[in-house]
Design an enzyme around this catalytic site. Structure first.
Site, PDB file in Angstrom:
ATOM      1  N   ASP A   1       0.871  -1.178   0.000  1.00 28.98           N
ATOM      2  CA  ASP A   1       0.000   0.000   0.000  1.00 28.98           C
ATOM      3  C   ASP A   1       0.908   1.227   0.000  1.00 28.98           C
ATOM      4  OD1 ASP A   1      -1.672   2.134   0.620  1.00 28.98           O
ATOM      5  OD2 ASP A   1      -2.948   0.925   1.917  1.00 28.98           O
TER       6      ASP A   1
ATOM      7  N   GLU B   1       1.426   1.195  12.884  1.00 29.38           N
ATOM      8  CA  GLU B   1       0.400   1.340  11.850  1.00 29.38           C
ATOM      9  C   GLU B   1      -0.746   0.470  12.334  1.00 29.38           C
ATOM     10  OE1 GLU B   1      -2.086   0.526   9.847  1.00 29.38           O
ATOM     11  OE2 GLU B   1      -0.918  -0.622   8.381  1.00 29.38           O
TER      12      GLU B   1
ATOM     13  N   GLU C   1     -11.610  -3.176  13.649  1.00 32.67           N
ATOM     14  CA  GLU C   1     -10.495  -4.112  13.482  1.00 32.67           C
ATOM     15  C   GLU C   1      -9.144  -3.413  13.585  1.00 32.67           C
ATOM     16  OE1 GLU C   1     -11.309  -6.339   9.899  1.00 32.67           O
ATOM     17  OE2 GLU C   1     -12.899  -7.477  10.873  1.00 32.67           O
TER      18      GLU C   1
ATOM     19  N   HIS D   1      -5.555   0.793   1.023  1.00 35.00           N
ATOM     20  CA  HIS D   1      -6.315  -0.450   1.175  1.00 35.00           C
ATOM     21  C   HIS D   1      -7.531  -0.235   2.075  1.00 35.00           C
ATOM     22  CE1 HIS D   1      -4.641  -0.803   5.167  1.00 35.00           C
ATOM     23  NE2 HIS D   1      -5.436  -1.821   5.387  1.00 35.00           N
TER      24      HIS D   1
END
Lengths: 324, 324
Positions: free
Chosen positions: B4, B96, B105, B247
């Site tokens: 990404d 991250e 999530e 993403h």
């Protein structure tokens, strides 16, 4: 399946081209989903369509039939084809049953059960032939996306990530889009199923050996697999790299390392597709490379002298038979 | 995360721009994965980087560190941040951790645990601020792809399929790409987290009410959510519709039906993000529409007279404070 246009359009065009097979006939749609194939069959003049669907989609199939004025023609049957009862036999079975590389997660076993339970003796399968093809490939776009790009981004050596990705791919075939120029030889037919006759036993494990002559130089990184289905009118739903992309795309069995190939090299492989234990719908693929000296199939389309000779003899005999 | 690019590049650029925070410092990378952030920290001159990774990726992180000559700087620690022990406190925590619409999530709870266990009193979080935005949207491309295209393909009425799809979307937010022109108003800040201070209790449930003035006419089909993260140098990782796609894309809460909106209409909503029962990393979204007469927040950026007056007064006071 409505959202996959090449797929839906192939069925629609084939059914329309075979109106004579549907007109006033009884049709069985196995795994009808939202009932789109049942509607095509009704549009083609079917007297009765049994749309068998085990999932909650059966309700949508019923609504779709009603909203299109086919509520009297399409009978939606909620249940598994293995369990349902139908009041009559079918003249035609339509089904969109194909899985990845034809067999993986397919509904073919259910279609066979439906055929054996409900197809009239002179009934028609729709599609009636399915073929699996294989071809060595550079997997160039996939390789660049998934493997090579890890090599030196941001001035860092991330080759370990690409190596790990390639190792993990040995465990699982990859679904990807293949450009026709990535293919290193002419595609080989691996399997041809005639839906009228195929049995579940034949599908438990399929092994075939092939040798091909390389027609385009490049790094051989994996075997690319795809299928086509043929309808009674001869039209086809083709999922080859050259055809418009479908949700099946193509499947690649990725090799552990690259093999640089020159034009006219002969390469061989043995591919086994075996149903996973437990009787489910999943398959396992095993691929092994063959030496040029390993036994070639007869006939074999590769450029080795003996194979060319045998093939020429067979072709000659065929020609003589045709003349006779 | 290497694949990404906007994501990885935002971290790389921010770390490079903050070399003074990393030079000769101790850095903790929480959820290091393949260790790319640890490598950036090492490149920026960190004396020691602890790369904590619970999954099998820890082995790759170790290989990546070694192949880049940072085997002595990066110490890969295999385990959960909740369980590991480290020999010293960290001057900087990089991570991250963001999930879909920031919280769903995400690994934020683990980052907070890591901060409370290992960050030095004057340590720095990297990123240090995270913001969630919302904006009413036409969801035009998504609507065409997923809902509208079912309406009349092949001369058939398949509206039932689109209706069923829309009903099923009420249960689950949709991850999609939004074009900036699909937004019907200026985005509203829903949530701002300061990573130095945020607690898990604050994250259990977040509710906010917003009113906005429509700036572009169109059918209001859902609320579009996205986030940005800000680094200590002021640079940001932005996942807004106008930014390069990541993403995470954007997330839409789809409304049951379309609401045609005119310019200058004031619309309101109440959005609740609540952690799912069981203490996992998943969130549930509840969205309700508000009447223009419902109580507006203070201040409120909408065009209703009272809100404009209050906002003008607050702005004036702020200006006077700044002068004073």
């Amino acid at each position: 399946m409505v959202g996959d246009k090449p797929r839906t359009e192939a069925y629609r065009a084939a059914i329309e081209a075979s109106r004579h097979l549907f007109q006033d006939k009884v049709v069985l749609d196995i795994g009808a989903g939202t009932g789109i194939l049942s509607l095509f069959a009704a549009q083609a003049g079917a007297r009765r369509v049994y749309a068998v669907e085990a999932s909650g989609f059966h309700e949508l199939a019923r609504q779709n039939a009603e909203r299109n004025g086919f509520g009297d023609v399409v009978r939606v049957v909620h249940g598994r084809i293995e369990d349902v009862t139908l009041p009559e036999q079918a003249d035609v079975i339509v089904s969109e049953w194909m899985g990845f590389y034809l067999l993986h997660e397919s509904m073919l076993d259910s279609v066979i059960v439906g055929r054996d339970r409900f197809l009239a003796p002179d009934g028609v399968m729709f599609p009636d032939v399915a073929r699996l093809y294989a071809c060595p490939s550079t997997l160039a776009a996939f390789h660049c996306d998934q493997l090579q790009c890890w090599s030196r981004p941001y001035g860092l050596d991330l080759t370990a990530v690409g190596e790990a990705a390639r190792r993990s791919m040995q465990q699982a075939p990859q679904v990807l889009d293949t450009h026709p120029e990535e293919l290193l030889a002419a595609p080989e037919l691996m399997l041809e199923l005639h839906l009228q006759y195929v049995t579940p036993e034949e599908l438990a494990a399929v092994t075939c050996r092939r040798f091909v002559t390389v027609t385009r130089p490049g790094p051989y990184r994996g075997l690319c697999l795809w299928f086509e289905c043929q309808f009674p009118d001869g039209s086809r739903l083709d999922t080859a790299p050259r055809a418009p992309s479908t949700h099946w795309r193509q499947t690649a069995v990725v090799l552990p390392t690259d093999y640089p190939l020159e034009v006219d090299t002969v390469i061989g492989w043995e591919l086994t597709l075996a149903r996973e234990a437990g009787g489910g719908r999943k398959y396992r693929i095993a691929l092994s490379m063959l030496d040029e000296d390993d036994e070639h199939p007869v006939p074999c389309g590769c450029a080795v002298g003996k194979c060319r000779l045998i093939k020429a003899l067979i072709d000659k005999e065929d020609a003589e038979c045709d003349e006779g």
